[in-house]
Design a protein around this motif. Structure first.
Motif, PDB file in Angstrom:
ATOM      1  N   CYS A  11     -72.464  -8.726  42.866  1.00 55.42           N
ATOM      2  CA  CYS A  11     -73.545  -8.153  42.044  1.00 55.42           C
ATOM      3  C   CYS A  11     -73.494  -6.628  42.030  1.00 55.42           C
ATOM      4  O   CYS A  11     -72.956  -6.011  42.951  1.00 55.42           O
ATOM      5  N   ILE A  12     -74.060  -6.051  41.003  1.00 53.58           N
ATOM      6  CA  ILE A  12     -74.296  -4.595  40.996  1.00 53.58           C
ATOM      7  C   ILE A  12     -75.668  -4.319  40.382  1.00 53.58           C
ATOM      8  O   ILE A  12     -76.185  -5.127  39.615  1.00 53.58           O
ATOM      9  N   ARG A  13     -76.204  -3.144  40.744  1.00 51.36           N
ATOM     10  CA  ARG A  13     -77.450  -2.698  40.119  1.00 51.36           C
ATOM     11  C   ARG A  13     -77.162  -1.504  39.220  1.00 51.36           C
ATOM     12  O   ARG A  13     -76.432  -0.587  39.593  1.00 51.36           O
ATOM     13  N   VAL A  14     -77.755  -1.543  38.028  1.00 48.90           N
ATOM     14  CA  VAL A  14     -77.554  -0.478  37.043  1.00 48.90           C
ATOM     15  C   VAL A  14     -78.926  -0.063  36.519  1.00 48.90           C
ATOM     16  O   VAL A  14     -79.742  -0.916  36.171  1.00 48.90           O
ATOM     17  N   THR A  15     -79.179   1.237  36.455  1.00 48.74           N
ATOM     18  CA  THR A  15     -80.467   1.671  35.908  1.00 48.74           C
ATOM     19  C   THR A  15     -80.338   1.957  34.408  1.00 48.74           C
ATOM     20  O   THR A  15     -79.317   2.467  33.959  1.00 48.74           O
ATOM     21  N   TYR A  16     -81.391   1.617  33.660  1.00 51.34           N
ATOM     22  CA  TYR A  16     -81.375   1.938  32.222  1.00 51.34           C
ATOM     23  C   TYR A  16     -82.450   2.980  31.887  1.00 51.34           C
ATOM     24  O   TYR A  16     -82.857   3.112  30.745  1.00 51.34           O
ATOM     25  N   SER A  17     -82.897   3.719  32.918  1.00 55.05           N
ATOM     26  CA  SER A  17     -83.999   4.663  32.676  1.00 55.05           C
ATOM     27  C   SER A  17     -83.530   6.004  32.118  1.00 55.05           C
ATOM     28  O   SER A  17     -84.323   6.770  31.590  1.00 55.05           O
TER      29      SER A  17
ATOM     30  N   GLU B  38     -87.619  -8.592  33.981  1.00 50.61           N
ATOM     31  CA  GLU B  38     -89.071  -8.797  33.873  1.00 50.61           C
ATOM     32  C   GLU B  38     -89.874  -7.566  34.252  1.00 50.61           C
ATOM     33  O   GLU B  38     -91.100  -7.578  34.159  1.00 50.61           O
ATOM     34  N   GLY B  39     -89.173  -6.503  34.694  1.00 44.41           N
ATOM     35  CA  GLY B  39     -89.913  -5.310  35.074  1.00 44.41           C
ATOM     36  C   GLY B  39     -89.007  -4.287  35.728  1.00 44.41           C
ATOM     37  O   GLY B  39     -87.795  -4.484  35.831  1.00 44.41           O
ATOM     38  N   ALA B  40     -89.633  -3.155  36.192  1.00 41.41           N
ATOM     39  CA  ALA B  40     -88.908  -2.001  36.747  1.00 41.41           C
ATOM     40  C   ALA B  40     -87.958  -1.445  35.699  1.00 41.41           C
ATOM     41  O   ALA B  40     -88.196  -1.611  34.493  1.00 41.41           O
ATOM     42  N   PHE B  41     -86.843  -0.825  36.154  1.00 44.08           N
ATOM     43  CA  PHE B  41     -85.908  -0.338  35.127  1.00 44.08           C
ATOM     44  C   PHE B  41     -84.445  -0.479  35.537  1.00 44.08           C
ATOM     45  O   PHE B  41     -83.651   0.420  35.366  1.00 44.08           O
TER      46      PHE B  41
ATOM     47  N   GLU C 293     -89.661  -1.380  28.547  1.00 45.57           N
ATOM     48  CA  GLU C 293     -89.447  -2.727  28.014  1.00 45.57           C
ATOM     49  C   GLU C 293     -88.441  -2.687  26.858  1.00 45.57           C
ATOM     50  O   GLU C 293     -87.522  -3.504  26.778  1.00 45.57           O
ATOM     51  N   LYS C 294     -88.614  -1.692  25.997  1.00 43.49           N
ATOM     52  CA  LYS C 294     -87.701  -1.555  24.848  1.00 43.49           C
ATOM     53  C   LYS C 294     -86.277  -1.295  25.356  1.00 43.49           C
ATOM     54  O   LYS C 294     -85.317  -1.926  24.927  1.00 43.49           O
ATOM     55  N   ARG C 295     -86.187  -0.390  26.320  1.00 45.29           N
ATOM     56  CA  ARG C 295     -84.881  -0.071  26.903  1.00 45.29           C
ATOM     57  C   ARG C 295     -84.215  -1.309  27.497  1.00 45.29           C
ATOM     58  O   ARG C 295     -83.012  -1.525  27.362  1.00 45.29           O
ATOM     59  N   SER C 296     -85.027  -2.094  28.187  1.00 51.44           N
ATOM     60  CA  SER C 296     -84.497  -3.265  28.862  1.00 51.44           C
ATOM     61  C   SER C 296     -83.862  -4.212  27.842  1.00 51.44           C
ATOM     62  O   SER C 296     -82.719  -4.673  28.010  1.00 51.44           O
ATOM     63  N   VAL C 297     -84.602  -4.461  26.747  1.00 56.31           N
ATOM     64  CA  VAL C 297     -84.097  -5.384  25.718  1.00 56.31           C
ATOM     65  C   VAL C 297     -82.810  -4.818  25.106  1.00 56.31           C
ATOM     66  O   VAL C 297     -81.798  -5.527  24.963  1.00 56.31           O
ATOM     67  N   GLU C 298     -82.836  -3.527  24.786  1.00 58.77           N
ATOM     68  CA  GLU C 298     -81.661  -2.915  24.148  1.00 58.77           C
ATOM     69  C   GLU C 298     -80.448  -2.926  25.078  1.00 58.77           C
ATOM     70  O   GLU C 298     -79.323  -3.201  24.648  1.00 58.77           O
ATOM     71  N   ALA C 299     -80.691  -2.639  26.350  1.00 60.84           N
ATOM     72  CA  ALA C 299     -79.564  -2.561  27.295  1.00 60.84           C
ATOM     73  C   ALA C 299     -78.922  -3.946  27.476  1.00 60.84           C
ATOM     74  O   ALA C 299     -77.689  -4.075  27.500  1.00 60.84           O
TER      75      ALA C 299
END
Ligand code: PLP
Length: 418
Positions: free
Chosen positions: A389-395, A339-342, A313-319
């Motif tokens: 669109c693109i998908r990017v992971t923040y994990s 809202e979820g996943a990464f 969740e923290k990562r999501s907000v920061e990213a």
């Protein structure tokens, strides 16, 4: 080499193959890469310590290690694990389940292969049945899983624009029809690739549809409840006579254990165990042994809620904040409400190049993302949105994520300006 129909289909170029190949190469490359394409979970030290400690305990505990590596289990999984899992969900959610509703398989990817091919394709009466994806974009890994072609039919989403640069997809129930050729509904919650969490209301409508049509509703909870619970909204888990819940150990940090747990109607659990006996004899035990104590004590809820979820969740907000800080606010770009996943799902409206071209440009700059077009199984028409669109992971490592996002922002901005 001459191949069967199955061989030809399963060796042809697929989105998932390209993605895994790019990722493998990125991880092995001597040149610094920013692998923001894949589904690897983050390395969360608290979780890694738990698994390390658990393995040390197993090694010290009499012949536990020998039992773990030296025995096949029943095709349905380790019986102690299965009954502990049923008890866990019964106690937590009050669900009316027993060990007959639970089985363990070698990862959810394999589980979906079994499920989709059990439920869709050619039927003995000559009819052909399909899996309905009630909303796309949806998980890339479903698309190529059918032994036969055209396994999926799907419904394009509604768009809800929340602010200047944020939107959310919603299921378009007006256009969602369960026709006689549909044999199951499948949805991931949270959704990979978008980070969408379909609302309780949406799930309840899907349950109603599945019950009215007497077909299963498959809920892919790889990122959801009860673990890793990477959900940042108020979402309830569901169980019912038509619901098949698919859980995975991958996103709690054990992707190499290749373990999934399925909770569903007895008949389907028996069918899955039967297929598993033929294809694989039995699931691996290492994941089940490593996680057993967390399940027995209920500690799995605590680590999911207080370690794994806050990490993402923290990562999501920061990213999200970081990306906005690198973009010109006048450009018509959007990020799906996280809202979820990464993953972050970017929608670059009216980008003058396709996002497949963008992916290639980014690859040259050592940033790996996944172009949007792979996430629209069942949408056969030419829909511009698929290429925006693109998908990017923040994990992954935060410094790499930031650098990758910065490069994406730069290349996207240049592409808009051209
Ligand atoms: N479902 C979703 C939505 C996923 O994102 C993934 C992997 O990333 C899977 C299923 C497959 O996971 P696994 O086979 O590792 O359990």
């Amino acid at each position: 080499m001459r191949l069967s129909k199955f061989g030809t289909k399963f060796t042809s170029k697929s989105g998932i193959l390209e993605l895994m190949d790019d990722l493998g190469k990125a991880l092995a490359s001597p040149v610094k890469k920013y692998p923001l394409g894949g589904g690897n979970p983050g390395h969360i030290p608290e979780m890694e310590n738990i698994y390390r400690k658990r393995m040390e305990d197993i090694l010290k505990d009499g012949d536990r290690f020998e039992k773990m590596v030296g025995n096949y289990t029943a095709p349905q999984g380790d019986l102690e694990f299965i009954s502990s899992f049923a008890t866990l969900l019964k106690n937590k959610y009050g669900w009316d389940i027993s060990e007959k509703n639970v089985c363990v398989l070698g990862g959810s990817q394999t589980t979906f292969f079994f499920l989709f091919n059990l439920l869709a394709g050619q039927y003995p009466d000559g009819s052909f049945k399909k899996i309905l994806l009630p909303i796309v974009p949806e998980y890339i890994g479903y698309e190529d899983q059918g032994i036969e072609k055209d396994f999926f039919t799907s419904v394009k989403p509604k768009f809800n624009f929340i602010d200047e640069h944020t939107f959310k997809y919603q299921i378009d129930f007006d256009n969602l029809k369960v026709t006689p050729d549909i044999s199951a509904i499948c949805v991931s919650r949270p959704t990979n690739p978008t980070g969408n969490v379909i609302t309780n209301e949406e799930v309840e409508k899907l349950i109603k549809l599945s019950e009215e049509n007497d077909i299963p509703l498959i809920m892919d909870s790889a990122y959801g409840q009860p673990f890793p619970n990477a959900i940042f909204t108020d979402a309830k888990p569901y169980f019912g006579k038509n619901i098949i819940n698919v859980y995975s150990f991958s996103k709690i940090g054990l992707p190499s254990s290749r373990t999934s747990v399925i909770v569903g109607p007895e008949e389907l659990i028996e069918a899955l165990a039967a297929v598993n006996a033929i294809v694989s004899l039995a699931p691996g035990t290492i994941g089940q042994y490593l996680v057993l104590d967390l399940i027995k004590t209920g500690e799995i809820f605590n680590v999911s809620d207080n370690v794994i979820k806050p990490f993402y969740e923290k990562r999501s907000v920061e990213a999200v904040e970081f990306f906005h800080s690198k973009m010109d606010p006048k450009l018509p770009y959007y990020i799906h409400k996280s809202e979820g996943a990464f993953f972050l799902w970017f929608y670059f409206k009216d980008l003058p190049i396709t996002t497949y071209e963008l992916y290639q440009k980014l690859k040259k700059k050592n940033v790996i993302v996944v172009p949007g077009k792979y996430f629209f199984a069942g949408v056969n028409e030419n829909w511009k949105h698929k290429d925006e669109c693109i998908r990017v992971t923040y994990s992954q490592g935060w410094e790499d994520v930031k650098k990758g996002l910065e490069i994406i922002a730069k290349v996207v901005t240049e592409s808009y300006k051209k």
